[in-house]
Design a protein around this motif. Structure first.
Motif, PDB file in Angstrom:
ATOM      1  N   LEU A 125       0.887  -1.467  -0.031  1.00 35.29           N
ATOM      2  CA  LEU A 125       0.620  -0.348   0.046  1.00 35.29           C
ATOM      3  C   LEU A 125       0.985   1.043  -0.281  1.00 35.29           C
ATOM      4  N   GLU A 126      -0.168   2.183  -0.533  1.00 33.52           N
ATOM      5  CA  GLU A 126       0.534   3.524  -0.026  1.00 33.52           C
ATOM      6  C   GLU A 126       1.417   3.655   0.633  1.00 33.52           C
ATOM      7  N   ALA A 127       2.389   5.234   0.923  1.00 34.78           N
ATOM      8  CA  ALA A 127       2.399   5.243   2.763  1.00 34.78           C
ATOM      9  C   ALA A 127       1.206   5.840   3.517  1.00 34.78           C
ATOM     10  N   PRO A 128       0.183   6.914   3.218  1.00 32.44           N
ATOM     11  CA  PRO A 128      -1.104   7.028   3.953  1.00 32.44           C
ATOM     12  C   PRO A 128      -1.600   6.161   4.818  1.00 32.44           C
ATOM     13  N   PHE A 129      -1.585   4.868   3.805  1.00 30.14           N
ATOM     14  CA  PHE A 129      -3.060   3.861   4.572  1.00 30.14           C
ATOM     15  C   PHE A 129      -2.015   3.150   6.218  1.00 30.14           C
ATOM     16  N   TYR A 130      -0.530   2.867   6.508  1.00 30.01           N
ATOM     17  CA  TYR A 130       0.126   3.194   7.558  1.00 30.01           C
ATOM     18  C   TYR A 130       0.440   4.008   8.228  1.00 30.01           C
TER      19      TYR A 130
ATOM     20  N   LYS B 190      -2.075  -2.765   9.600  1.00 27.35           N
ATOM     21  CA  LYS B 190      -2.266  -3.742   9.077  1.00 27.35           C
ATOM     22  C   LYS B 190      -0.652  -4.198   8.682  1.00 27.35           C
ATOM     23  N   LEU B 191       0.316  -3.540   9.051  1.00 33.65           N
ATOM     24  CA  LEU B 191       1.533  -4.481   8.915  1.00 33.65           C
ATOM     25  C   LEU B 191       1.880  -5.338   9.471  1.00 33.65           C
ATOM     26  N   VAL B 192       0.767  -5.660  11.275  1.00 33.02           N
ATOM     27  CA  VAL B 192       0.949  -6.619  11.832  1.00 33.02           C
ATOM     28  C   VAL B 192       0.444  -7.807  10.978  1.00 33.02           C
ATOM     29  N   MET B 193      -0.551  -7.426  10.328  1.00 31.22           N
ATOM     30  CA  MET B 193      -1.287  -8.578  10.154  1.00 31.22           C
ATOM     31  C   MET B 193      -0.488  -9.131   8.289  1.00 31.22           C
TER      32      MET B 193
ATOM     33  N   VAL C 176      -4.970  -9.471  17.476  1.00 29.20           N
ATOM     34  CA  VAL C 176      -4.712  -7.428  16.919  1.00 29.20           C
ATOM     35  C   VAL C 176      -5.518  -6.921  17.086  1.00 29.20           C
ATOM     36  N   PHE C 177      -5.391  -5.728  18.100  1.00 28.65           N
ATOM     37  CA  PHE C 177      -6.030  -4.017  18.683  1.00 28.65           C
ATOM     38  C   PHE C 177      -5.702  -3.094  18.653  1.00 28.65           C
ATOM     39  N   PRO C 178      -5.439  -2.679  17.316  1.00 29.03           N
ATOM     40  CA  PRO C 178      -5.181  -0.743  17.032  1.00 29.03           C
ATOM     41  C   PRO C 178      -5.216   0.051  18.110  1.00 29.03           C
ATOM     42  N   ILE C 179      -3.972   0.640  18.677  1.00 25.50           N
ATOM     43  CA  ILE C 179      -4.026   1.738  19.507  1.00 25.50           C
ATOM     44  C   ILE C 179      -4.344   2.938  18.839  1.00 25.50           C
ATOM     45  N   THR C 180      -3.481   3.615  17.668  1.00 26.44           N
ATOM     46  CA  THR C 180      -3.099   4.894  17.005  1.00 26.44           C
ATOM     47  C   THR C 180      -2.693   3.851  15.627  1.00 26.44           C
ATOM     48  N   GLU C 181      -2.597   5.654  14.808  1.00 22.43           N
ATOM     49  CA  GLU C 181      -2.270   4.540  13.186  1.00 22.43           C
ATOM     50  C   GLU C 181      -0.751   3.808  12.994  1.00 22.43           C
ATOM     51  N   GLY C 182       0.192   4.331  14.472  1.00 25.17           N
ATOM     52  CA  GLY C 182       1.569   3.669  13.866  1.00 25.17           C
ATOM     53  C   GLY C 182       1.798   2.794  15.384  1.00 25.17           C
ATOM     54  N   LYS C 183       0.217   2.037  16.356  1.00 23.92           N
ATOM     55  CA  LYS C 183       0.748   1.299  17.210  1.00 23.92           C
ATOM     56  C   LYS C 183      -0.618   0.230  17.411  1.00 23.92           C
TER      57      LYS C 183
ATOM     58  N   ALA D  98       8.043   2.825   5.722  1.00 26.70           N
ATOM     59  CA  ALA D  98       6.218   4.485   5.428  1.00 26.70           C
ATOM     60  C   ALA D  98       6.530   5.164   5.785  1.00 26.70           C
ATOM     61  N   ALA D  99       7.222   5.490   6.932  1.00 24.59           N
ATOM     62  CA  ALA D  99       7.297   6.878   7.345  1.00 24.59           C
ATOM     63  C   ALA D  99       8.335   7.630   6.201  1.00 24.59           C
ATOM     64  N   SER D 100       9.459   7.180   5.752  1.00 20.32           N
ATOM     65  CA  SER D 100      10.126   7.951   5.002  1.00 20.32           C
ATOM     66  C   SER D 100      10.141   8.739   3.558  1.00 20.32           C
TER      67      SER D 100
END
Length: 434
Positions: A40-45, A214-217, A348-355, A401-403
């Motif tokens: 996926l494109e970076a914003p998805f992560y 999504k990266l975890v999955m 898997v339980f998302p906390i924020t977009e990066g956690k 992805a943040a680069s």
């Protein structure tokens, strides 16, 4: 004047209602332009807007694996499940089922239960002592002068729940997807012989990964990186996900050993009447699934250095330890391993977009005695190490992805399940946004 409850709102639009129209349109365009076969494109992560959309389109609309019934053995036992801004109470009721309620006091919104798990009679908010029974009904709200206060209007808000083969699923949508019934019929015969109702928790691990959910999955849905899991490679064939025409030369001998083990396992499953065939519908149904029974290396019994059993007690009514692993993937937030001697569940339980929180639970037979029938450190060693390694891989991907130099890369043939997961995710989000 009497106090009455406001009319309930639907789930759709709650989380994204305050987002600028331009941000929503930009996100929709990203979904519509998704490049098949590529990451996926970076914003998805990394984008908080897309994270909010994920929380609404996926985690507020679909069935999620929350816990197993083994985590709630007695009436009054509960776990709290949190993802994004959502907090749920999953409570064992007197009838053997579960009640799922939003963990939000109807007075001023305080968390009612703050522990991850425990046992309770009534549910008492620690702020002003509003008290609810196990059904979520408000039974006490003492306040001077409130003569016409109608407590029946202010019970805890409910969510949907299902128990299938001892696994508890929750959904906070007003109208949950109905095809989960069909998916349940697929996996229940595979899981039933392991009898989760007759298991107990041996250990539970919570890991916070500094990466998008999504990266975890994605990381879970492939074994291309399994050279980075030396402990797991002792028992899990590293050829998982490969086909005969994609096996590299250094794994040819392992491939042949795997095929021979498959033939032996299939014969054993037929003897005991256990389903083993691969069912793979990861992106062709709303409640996407992949399930099969697959051999393990070595003695073929468990996740140990030599494949030998890690608990002396067989689960359920199983008659043989050498049953490999029944592996199940469910969209969007879980995977499982059912073995003859123990079970490992992952949520898997998302906390924020990066956690993201990854919860791993090891279950053994309820009559297994720690120190006699099993050793906790030996039982959990392989997946503890694997989880730590996976956390590092996910965090590397999040950093990338943040680069500003990140570009989409192609999925390899062995990563077809990653493509299926992303395809499922894209379909579901486009349906939601439409």
């Amino acid at each position: 004047m009497s106090v009455s409850a406001p009319a309930p709102r639907t789930q759709k639009g709650r989380l994204t209602a305050g987002l600028p129209a331009e941000a929503l349109e930009n996100a929709k365009e990203l979904f519509n332009n998704r490049r098949a076969g590529y990451s996926l494109e970076a914003p998805f992560y990394t984008d908080p807007t897309i994270f909010k959309m994920d929380m609404e389109g996926i985690f507020s609309n679909h069935w999620l694996f929350a816990a197993s019934i083994a985590e709630l053995p007695e009436p009054g036992d509960y776990v709290t499940v949190e993802y994004g801004p959502i907090s749920l109470i999953v409570l064992r009721n007197d009838e053997g089922g579960v009640n799922v309620m939003h963990n939000v006091c109807r007075h001023r919104g305080a968390r009612v239960l703050t522990a991850d798990s425990g046992t309770t009679g009534n549910l008492v908010c620690g702020y002003h002592s509003w008290t609810y029974n196990s059904e979520g009904d408000l039974i006490h709200a003492s306040a001077p002068g409130e003569m016409n206060f109608d407590k029946s209007c202010f019970g805890l808000k409910k969510a949907h729940s299902r128990i299938v083969a001892g696994l508890i699923f929750v959904c906070i949508a007003d109208e949950p997807p109905t095809d989960f019934d069909e998916t349940s019929k697929i996996f229940e015969p595979y899981l039933a012989p392991h009898d989760i109702a007759r298991t107990k928790i041996a250990y539970q691990q919570n890991i916070i990964e500094e990466g998008n959910w999504k990266l975890v999955m994605e990381n879970n849905r492939e074994c291309y990186h399994c050279d980075g899991h030396p402990e797991l490679a002792c028992s899990l064939f590293p050829t998982w996900g490969l086909t005969e025409d994609t096996v590299p030369p250094h794994l040819e001998e392992v491939w042949e050993r795997n095929k021979e083990s498959e033939r032996a396992l299939e014969e054993r499953c037929r003897r005991y009447g256990l389903p083993y065939e691969v069912v793979e519908e990861l992106d062709t149904r709303i409640a996407g699934i992949r399930i099969s029974r697959e051999p393990l290396d070595g003695e073929g019994e468990s996740f140990s250095p030599d494949g030998h059993r890690l608990s002396k007690k067989l689960l359920g009514d199983l008659r043989d330890f050498r049953l490999g692993r029944c592996s199940m993937h469910l969209q969007p937030n879980s995977w499982f391993h059912f073995l003859g001697d123990h079970i490992v569940t992952f949520s898997v339980f998302p906390i924020t977009e990066g956690k993201t929180l990854v919860r791993t639970t090891w279950l053994v037979a309820d009559d297994a005695v720690e120190g006699d029938d099993y050793d906790v450190e030996a039982l959990t060693h392989t997946w503890k190490q694997t989880n730590i390694q996976d956390r590092a891989f996910v965090e590397l991907c999040q950093q990338g992805a943040a680069s500003p130099n990140y570009e989409q890369g192609p999925y390899m043939k062995s990563e077809y399940q990653v493509e299926a997961f992303i395809n499922w995710y894209t379909q579901r989000m486009q349906e939601h946004l439409a």
